[in-house]
Design an enzyme around this catalytic site. Structure first.
Site, PDB file in Angstrom:
ATOM      1  N   ALA A 232      13.302 129.918  15.941  1.00  0.00           N
ATOM      2  CA  ALA A 232      11.856 129.888  15.965  1.00  0.00           C
ATOM      3  C   ALA A 232      11.462 131.086  15.136  1.00  0.00           C
ATOM      4  CB  ALA A 232      11.299 129.990  17.380  1.00  0.00           C
ATOM      5  N   SER A 233      11.175 130.845  13.878  1.00  0.00           N
ATOM      6  CA  SER A 233      10.830 131.923  12.958  1.00  0.00           C
ATOM      7  C   SER A 233       9.687 131.468  12.081  1.00  0.00           C
ATOM      8  CB  SER A 233      12.035 132.311  12.092  1.00  0.00           C
ATOM      9  OG  SER A 233      13.142 132.688  12.872  1.00  0.00           O
ATOM     10  N   ASN A 234       9.024 132.434  11.467  1.00  0.00           N
ATOM     11  CA  ASN A 234       7.915 132.141  10.565  1.00  0.00           C
ATOM     12  C   ASN A 234       8.157 132.831   9.229  1.00  0.00           C
ATOM     13  OD1 ASN A 234       6.392 131.058  12.867  1.00  0.00           O
ATOM     14  ND2 ASN A 234       5.963 133.181  13.407  1.00  0.00           N
TER      15      ASN A 234
END
Length: 766
Positions: A232-234
């Site tokens: 879960a990264s941006n």
């Protein structure tokens, strides 16, 4: 120890010809005459800041962690011995280009120079070790890198879905995956549509697999410490037409389970061949994931690729296992030795189960399917001069599959999938499959680099990745993308920007508006009509007035989160997969199984895909269940937080722990755990603070770094990690970035010689 690890600092003389300046946060800026000197400096600095973390990763990768923590590490060691990770890493290293090997050798020289100089001043963790660390070897760099990525793929999810298949049937499995193709894609309209995520096929599972998962439960539970959350990264990039400087901005934040020491290490390397600053892995040269040089910046998010298949293998009872089967001996601290049977089938190494029982699980993984040439990309990345050169530099990349964003000072921004993508049978995407030639990987070839999705300089002026679906077409990547909420929210925030600065990037980092909450609240409002608790209607009124922002001071955020958690628990109980055990005691690891279940059920709630849930396949059942969840939330929070709902603020219950792995394994080391702090966000917001029903509202997943690269003025860039650059408790730089991280602020990323000089506190010559 040096200043980075807690000494008095000052100036010291050395023989490597490298100058290291430590800034006020202890971050090292190394100046070397050659690239070899720069990599040696990086190895020295990594050891100075993180030698225990490097030793921890090396012990696990080589199957020797039990030599430190006893039986607590035995099953983890057995897994990695059976996988053969050390031998794979050695073979991969031997196949690397000579220049890449020279890079690892130089890095190793730096590590060993530090070990020789500070053998009598090791970090406090080594008080709990039976012996000091052995010399570093170049292939260890490959081993610790592979260790950090094997569990970020689909191994755990396929085993988990196999258990659900056995408990609740194929309809439930398909419901928890949901309609992936309806989600927003990173690259809309890309390529020709080749096939959907499931090709319309229902998942299939051998009956033996369910029994085998039960039998392997203890083995899998023992791997909990090695498992890292699967993504879960941006990341996002804005073209110059949207920025104040007229040059691009590239920013983002990787998300993992937060631990101490932090997974990423900040460093700056300057030599005649390159001048690069970024965040690397302790034990690994270069900046594989995040960094910039004088001309180009790069950052990644996890591509969520389906990189692993699990095979149910059958063996003849009472048969003799010959070559390539062998026995390996584990040394167990305080317990003697244990023999581990290691061997392979044509599909891959057997990692779970006992062939003597007639059935076991083997595994194939892109990280061991052919040579892993990832490290051949590391040096070229540091020297790239444009987005095109950076993308070409990662052509050898294998592990893991990433969503790569890059931007250059000429104004270009670009997206590229990098890594080894191997397309297999659609049946392999769901669960363990039969151990037959039909499902083996022999003869399969990776998707050519040119066919992996890409997008450069879009007309809209920005690119965004957030572990969501990759593209509308092109090669099959995964069933297991993250939902689109973070991606879509970042797009909402970037769309109006016309004069953006690094400060605007920090505001994106800190955004806590949930796009999932309105959909869950719609369901709650529709069905919570039979509540009986005296506070339930008050809670529903508070939710009606809420702005769907998961701020630390919001009581409505707490109410929403607990009702959602109660709904998740109710659904997994009705599906027959309640609790983290999923029918097999201790497997998967409690928090990870619970987190997977929560993500799956949230998708079911958002898609209103509840017809497969017994008791929730009709309006009456839904009204009763949702109303009960609201009543239970009112009772629970009253007991936990008091009678006044206005005091039930999110920060009181949503607290981020950062466990130290040695402190978790050994009671005598418990003082190594860092403090616990309240924080904003949740698993669906840009500012990540993921939770799992198993651990209530405690945040177990979050930003392990934040960064913003300003290509108009490198010295205006910023970064921050959850603790500090040092992994040595009490060093002064172990927690000095903590408050900035909590406040979602960036500290300066000094790059130019003048900027580095201005923030330098100590100078070392090595």
């Amino acid at each position: 120890m040096t200043q980075g690890s807690g000494s008095d600092g000052g100036v010291s003389a050395g023989v490597l010809g490298v100058t290291i300046r430590r800034d006020r946060w202890g971050i090292a800026h190394a100046e070397a005459p050659t690239a070899d000197g720069a990599f040696a400096a990086q190895g020295w600095v990594a050891a100075d800041d993180r030698i225990w973390q490097m030793e921890w990763d090396r012990c696990r990768a080589t199957g020797r962690w039990a030599e430190v923590v006893g039986m607590a590490g035995a099953r983890e060691d057995a897994f990695f011995r059976r996988l053969g990770l050390a031998a794979i890493a050695q073979a991969n290293y031997a196949a690397l280009e000579p220049r890449t090997q020279a890079m690892c050798e130089a890095y190793t020289q730096g590590v060993n120079r530090w070990l020789a100089d500070y053998a009598d001043a090791l970090p406090p963790e080594f008080e709990h070790h039976p012996s000091p660390p052995e010399p570093w070897e170049p292939w260890h760099c490959v081993a610790v890198y592979k260790l950090r990525h094997i569990f970020m793929g689909t191994l755990t999810r396929k085993l988990w879905r196999g258990r659900i298949m056995a408990q609740a049937g194929p309809e439930a499995v398909m419901a928890i995956v949901g309609d992936v193709e309806a989600d927003t894609a990173i690259v809309p309209g890309y390529g020709q549509h080749r096939h959907g995520p499931g090709d319309g096929a229902s998942p299939d599972l051998l009956a033996d697999a369910a029994t085998l998962l039960d039998a392997s439960a203890v083995d899998m539970a023992a791997l909990a410490a090695a498992m890292d959350s699967d993504g879960a990264s941006n990341s996002w990039a804005l073209s110059g037409e949207r920025t104040a400087s007229g040059k691009p901005l590239l920013a983002g934040d990787p998300h993992r389970g937060i631990e101490f020491p932090n997974v990423y290490h900040q460093c700056h390397l300057s030599c005649d061949d390159f001048d690069a600053i970024g965040m690397g892995f302790p034990g690994v040269p270069g900046f594989p994931h995040f960094g910039h040089n004088a001309e180009v910046a790069w950052g990644i998010t996890h591509g969520m690729c389906d990189d692993t298949d699990v095979f149910v293998e059958r063996f003849e009872l009472d048969s003799t296992l010959g070559e390539p089967w062998r026995s390996e001996t584990l040394d167990i601290r305080g317990e003697g030795t244990v023999e581990v049977l290691c061997g392979s089938t044509p599909r891959g190494p057997v990692v779970l189960g006992d062939p003597a029982d007639g059935v076991a699980l083997s595994l194939q993984w892109t990280g061991m399917f052919g040579p892993d040439t990832t490290f051949d990309a590391l040096w070229p990345m540091l020297a790239a001069g444009s987005t095109a050169e950076l993308i070409e530099a990662v052509r050898p990349w294998v592990l893991p599959v990433n969503n790569l964003l890059t931007a250059d000072r000429a104004g270009g921004i670009a997206f590229k999938i990098r890594g080894r993508v191997v397309e297999r049978s659609p049946a392999s995407r769901w669960t363990p499959v039969p151990g037959t030639d039909e499902f083996g990987w022999d003869g399969r070839q990776p998707v050519p680099f040119e066919e992996l999705p890409h997008w450069a300089n879009p007309d809209r002026g920005f690119l965004v990745t957030a572990n969501n679906r990759t593209a509308d077409g092109g090669p099959y990547i995964s069933l297991d993308f993250a939902g689109p909420s973070r991606h879509d929210r970042i797009c909402e925030l970037l769309a109006p920007m016309t004069s953006a600065t690094v400060s605007d990037m920090s505001r994106v980092h800190s955004d806590v508006t949930s796009l999932v909450a309105p959909r869950v609240l719609d369901l709650i409002n529709e069905y919570a009509v039979e509540c009986g608790h005296e506070l339930s209607h008050t809670l529903l009124d508070m939710l009606a007035d809420w702005d769907q922002r998961m701020t630390a001071d919001s009581p409505a955020a707490t109410i929403y989160s607990v009702i959602k958690r109660r709904l998740i628990e109710a659904i997994i109980e009705r599906l027959g997969i309640a609790g983290a055990e999923l029918g097999a005691a201790g497997w998967p690891p409690a928090a990870e199984a619970s987190r997977m279940a929560a993500g799956a059920v949230v998708r079911m709630l958002c898609e209103r895909n509840l017809d497969v849930v017994p008791g929730l396949d009709n309006p009456i059942g839904r009204r009763m269940a949702v109303s009960a969840c609201v009543d239970e939330t009112a009772a629970e929070l009253t007991q936990r937080l008091g009678d006044d709902p206005q005091s039930w603020t999110w920060g009181r219950v949503h607290r981020m722990a950062s466990p130290h792995p040695l402190a978790s394994a050994l009671t005598a080391a418990r003082d190594l755990h860092p403090p616990v702090d309240g924080c904003a966000g949740d698993g669906d917001t840009v500012r990540q603070g993921g939770t799992a029903p198993e651990t209530g509202e405690r945040a177990i997943h979050g930003s392990v770094a934040r960064y913003a690269f300003d290509l108009g003025d490198w010295d205006s860039s910023g970064w921050v990690v959850p603790h500090g650059v040092s992994g040595v408790r009490g060093s002064g730089h172990d927690l000095d970035q903590r408050q900035a991280w909590i406040d979602c602020e960036l500290i300066p990323m000094s790059y130019s010689p003048d900027a580095v000089e201005a923030v330098s506190v100590d100078v070392l010559e090595i």
